[in-house]
Design a protein around this motif. Structure first.
Motif, mmCIF file in Angstrom:
data_model
loop_
_atom_site.group_PDB
_atom_site.id
_atom_site.type_symbol
_atom_site.label_atom_id
_atom_site.label_comp_id
_atom_site.label_asym_id
_atom_site.label_seq_id
_atom_site.Cartn_x
_atom_site.Cartn_y
_atom_site.Cartn_z
ATOM 1 N N GLY A 33 8.672 -1.890 -2.986
ATOM 2 C CA GLY A 33 7.642 -1.220 -2.207
ATOM 3 C C GLY A 33 6.387 -0.934 -3.004
ATOM 4 O O GLY A 33 5.274 -1.111 -2.509
ATOM 5 N N THR A 53 13.539 -2.143 4.523
ATOM 6 C CA THR A 53 14.422 -1.553 3.522
ATOM 7 C C THR A 53 14.096 -2.140 2.159
ATOM 8 O O THR A 53 14.458 -3.271 1.850
ATOM 9 C CB THR A 53 15.898 -1.816 3.877
ATOM 10 N N ARG A 57 9.100 2.633 -2.360
ATOM 11 C CA ARG A 57 8.569 2.922 -1.030
ATOM 12 C C ARG A 57 9.227 2.007 -0.007
ATOM 13 O O ARG A 57 9.329 0.803 -0.235
ATOM 14 C CB ARG A 57 7.064 2.668 -0.980
ATOM 15 N N ASP A 58 9.619 2.556 1.143
ATOM 16 C CA ASP A 58 10.154 1.657 2.164
ATOM 17 C C ASP A 58 9.011 1.084 2.992
ATOM 18 O O ASP A 58 7.848 1.475 2.851
ATOM 19 C CB ASP A 58 11.218 2.344 3.027
ATOM 20 N N THR A 79 13.252 -7.375 9.844
ATOM 21 C CA THR A 79 14.241 -6.387 9.443
ATOM 22 C C THR A 79 15.555 -6.573 10.182
ATOM 23 O O THR A 79 15.597 -7.197 11.246
ATOM 24 C CB THR A 79 13.700 -4.968 9.708
#
Length: 227
Positions: A33, A53, A57-58, A79
């Motif tokens: 991220g 995911t 950071r997401d 995702t």
């Protein structure tokens, strides 16, 4: 077109990179991220493929931070989160499209093309920041209502900075996207710096607020206020 792929699974990331390069896209891959957010805020892209995911950071954090900064690059979320609520949250956070893994590669490419087309169709003929205006159709530039005479290269350079306002633009990006130099063995840094200096004199001369900023060691930013 340049595409940023943000995907932490190595096998998936490699497959996307290989497939998109086969479609003649310029592909950059980031797997965390933090590194993805740095890329997004320092380099321009035509589209971003974003996993949610991620280490650090997401994806939702990155998406919200991008939109808060005014970065409008089209984002396609890729995702395994497949509930209706997940899709609603992703789209409400600023995603332009949402695909569930696994997906068909042909559909992915079609959706990328659609995203980029929509982005271009929605382009305004006027770009502006603070009291600086650039009109694409008439190629007129003014600041505070005062006309500014630019050369063709200066106009292209200012247009690029305006399209990426609030983002740090590297000399490498300017050489590739404004000067269209990709195979040159010697860098264009000095040429770019001269043009930036000329443009800054025309845009910021006798102005209380500077708009063109140098980010030392990185590049340049067009921004109202200090970067």
């Amino acid at each position: 077109m340049r595409i940023l792929v943000v995907e932490d699974e190595l096998k998936v990331a490699n497959a996307l990179q290989e497939g998109l390069r086969g479609e003649r896209y310029d592909v950059v891959v980031e797997r965390t991220g933090e590194s993805a957010f740095f890329r997004v805020t320092t380099e321009p892209y035509d589209a971003i493929l974003l996993d949610l995911t991620l280490p650090g950071r997401d994806g939702l954090e990155i998406l919200k931070a991008m939109r808060d900064r005014g970065i409008r690059t089209p984002v396609l979320v890729l995702t395994a989160r497949d509930t209706l609520q997940d899709r609603v949250i992703g789209l409400d956070s600023g995603a332009d499209d949402y695909m569930i893994k696994p997906f068909a590669f042909a559909e992915l490419v079609a959706r990328i093309r659609a995203l980029v087309r929509r982005g271009r169709a929605a382009e305004t003929p006027r770009l502006a920041v603070a009291d600086l205006e650039l009109h694409l159709h008439t190629r007129r530039v003014s600041r505070g209502g005062r006309p500014i005479d630019l050369t063709v290269r200066e106009f292209e350079l200012l247009e690029y900075l305006l399209r990426h306002q609030g983002q740090v633009v590297s000399r490498e990006s300017l050489a590739r996207d404004v000067w269209k130099e990709t195979a040159r063995t010697t860098p264009l840094d000095n040429v770019i710096d001269v043009h930036i200096a000329r443009l800054r004199r025309k845009i910021d001369a006798d102005q209380a607020a500077r708009l063109i900023h140098t980010v030392r060691g990185v590049g340049f930013m067009l921004h109202e206020g200090e970067p």
